[in-house]
Design an enzyme around this catalytic site. Structure first.
Site, PDB file in Angstrom:
ATOM      1  N   LYS A 198       0.823  -1.212   0.000  1.00 44.04           N
ATOM      2  CA  LYS A 198       0.000   0.000   0.000  1.00 44.04           C
ATOM      3  C   LYS A 198       0.857   1.262   0.000  1.00 44.04           C
ATOM      4  O   LYS A 198       0.519   2.236  -0.665  1.00 44.04           O
ATOM      5  CB  LYS A 198      -0.940   0.014   1.216  1.00 44.04           C
ATOM      6  CG  LYS A 198      -2.154  -0.863   1.027  1.00 44.04           C
ATOM      7  CD  LYS A 198      -3.154  -0.221   0.090  1.00 44.04           C
ATOM      8  CE  LYS A 198      -4.357  -1.134  -0.037  1.00 44.04           C
ATOM      9  NZ  LYS A 198      -5.267  -0.853  -1.090  1.00 44.04           N
ATOM     10  N   LYS A 237      -5.682 -14.823 -14.033  1.00 46.24           N
ATOM     11  CA  LYS A 237      -6.981 -14.870 -13.380  1.00 46.24           C
ATOM     12  C   LYS A 237      -7.894 -13.716 -13.759  1.00 46.24           C
ATOM     13  O   LYS A 237      -7.427 -12.627 -14.077  1.00 46.24           O
ATOM     14  CB  LYS A 237      -6.740 -14.778 -11.873  1.00 46.24           C
ATOM     15  CG  LYS A 237      -7.068 -16.043 -11.123  1.00 46.24           C
ATOM     16  CD  LYS A 237      -6.622 -15.992  -9.678  1.00 46.24           C
ATOM     17  CE  LYS A 237      -7.333 -14.950  -8.833  1.00 46.24           C
ATOM     18  NZ  LYS A 237      -7.016 -15.123  -7.404  1.00 46.24           N
ATOM     19  N   LYS A 242     -10.750  -7.635 -11.059  1.00 47.74           N
ATOM     20  CA  LYS A 242     -11.224  -6.313 -11.456  1.00 47.74           C
ATOM     21  C   LYS A 242     -10.083  -5.308 -11.597  1.00 47.74           C
ATOM     22  O   LYS A 242     -10.221  -4.291 -12.252  1.00 47.74           O
ATOM     23  CB  LYS A 242     -12.303  -5.797 -10.519  1.00 47.74           C
ATOM     24  CG  LYS A 242     -11.895  -5.618  -9.088  1.00 47.74           C
ATOM     25  CD  LYS A 242     -12.993  -4.862  -8.333  1.00 47.74           C
ATOM     26  CE  LYS A 242     -12.733  -4.849  -6.854  1.00 47.74           C
ATOM     27  NZ  LYS A 242     -13.274  -5.989  -6.127  1.00 47.74           N
TER      28      LYS A 242
END
Ligand code: TRP
Length: 331
Positions: A111, A194, A197
């Site tokens: 992050k 895979k 989104k």
């Protein structure tokens, strides 16, 4: 009966991979366990969504989970912020969480790289909040993907540390519930890996996609220039299309396209057209349910009210007992 807890990220729409992967298994789990599924809206504040987005995402995620078969009669489904006891448990757990171990967490390091301008304390203490979610209901099992295993390990650390400090066996040690081979991997449309989104526009088929949009995405899926010799091995992007076809089409259809691939007469446009048609048909019942539930605010309110009440019952009890163990009690 064992208690299961799982949090659902409240960011954006669910795709076919979510549906056939985790959610199908949640739907099975709710029959045999005491399941708490909640929408993690507090967690999503670590990335500062716009208030309107936060609100509508929570509804969208709820509606889609219900449409996939999560049954409020069989489990407890609630919104995290409807049960603010979790915030108190989070505070209490933070007192025994070390900054060093939080900073070493892989997802935190990711992050800071991704949002260097917003390294907030919520990001650092994300694992304590997740531990609070799980310990709040004294869960035995947590269905998690690979990416969440470290968080679960930290939950065990925090729970065990609490038990040790206060000389109690209050918190059970939650185990990862791994679906192993039962967890189907659905490939995306961009030819690599895979469905996800975050993999870029057009890679994922969303459950709420309009049939036209769905068809367009499938027609644009990546392919190669076609087989050049009989019975040639398929490249990854073609394997992926066949995997999707196997998921939604009949055996005869799959066999037909295998045959024309093997004799080199395949036209990918035909395969995609068939895949799109069968995909739309396959997802039609879910899509119909999503549309129906989206406009039924009364029902949504009822589900959330009941979920909140059931979750509060367990949360209030845990926080009361934890306070007593810590030494916060009435005079
Ligand atoms: N961190 C999880 C994710 O990103 C979501 C989550 C929050 C969760 N709290 C949880 C999952 C508790 C399991 C249990 O997917």
């Amino acid at each position: 009966m064992e208690t299961v807890v799982s949090g659902i990220r409240s960011t954006g729409n669910l795709h076919l991979g979510n549906y056939l992967g985790a959610i199908k298994n949640f739907v099975k789990m709710q029959n045999e366990n005491n399941c708490y599924f909640f929408i993690a809206d507090y967690h999503s504040l670590t990335t500062h969504p716009h208030p309107a987005d936060l609100h509508s995402n929570v509804k969208q995620v709820l509606v889609e989970y219900l449409a996939c078969g999560i049954d409020p009669e069989k489990c407890t489904i609630y919104v995290q912020s409807d049960v603010p006891q979790v915030a108190e448990l989070y505070l209490l757990l933070n007192m025994n969480a070390y900054v060093g171990e939080l900073q070493r967490c892989t997802s935190f390091k990711d992050k800071i790289r991704k949002q260097p301008d917003n390294v907030n304390a919520g990001l650092l203490t994300y694992p304590s909040l997740m531990a609070a979610d799980i310990l709040l209901h004294k869960a035995h099992k947590v269905p998690v993907g690979k990416d969440q295993e470290q968080h679960l390990e930290m939950t065990r650390t925090f729970g065990n540390r609490f038990n040790r400090i206060y000389e109690t066996e209050y918190f059970p040690e939650p185990q990862a519930f791994n679906f192993g081979t039962a967890l189907v991997k659905i490939p995306g449309l961009d030819g690599s890996g895979k469905m996800g989104k975050s993999e870029g526009e057009g890679n994922a088929i969303f459950l709420a996609d309009d049939p036209k949009v769905m068809t367009k995405k499938i027609m644009r899926a990546k392919t190669d220039s076609g087989p050049e010799k009989p019975n040639q091995e398929k490249p990854e992007e073609i394997v992926n299309l066949f995997t999707l076809l196997k998921t939604v089409s009949t055996d005869d259809t799959v066999q037909h396209f295998e045959d024309v691939y093997n004799d080199c007469s395949i036209r990918y446009g035909d395969l995609k057209k068939q895949l799109a048609e069968d995909m739309v048909k396959f997802l039609a019942p879910v899509k119909e349910k999503i549309d129906e539930l989206s406009s039924d605010d009364k029902y949504i309110q009822k589900v959330l009210q009941e979920g909140k009440e059931k979750a509060l019952e367990s949360a209030i009890k845990t926080v009361k007992e934890v306070r007593e163990i810590i030494g916060i009690k009435p005079f």
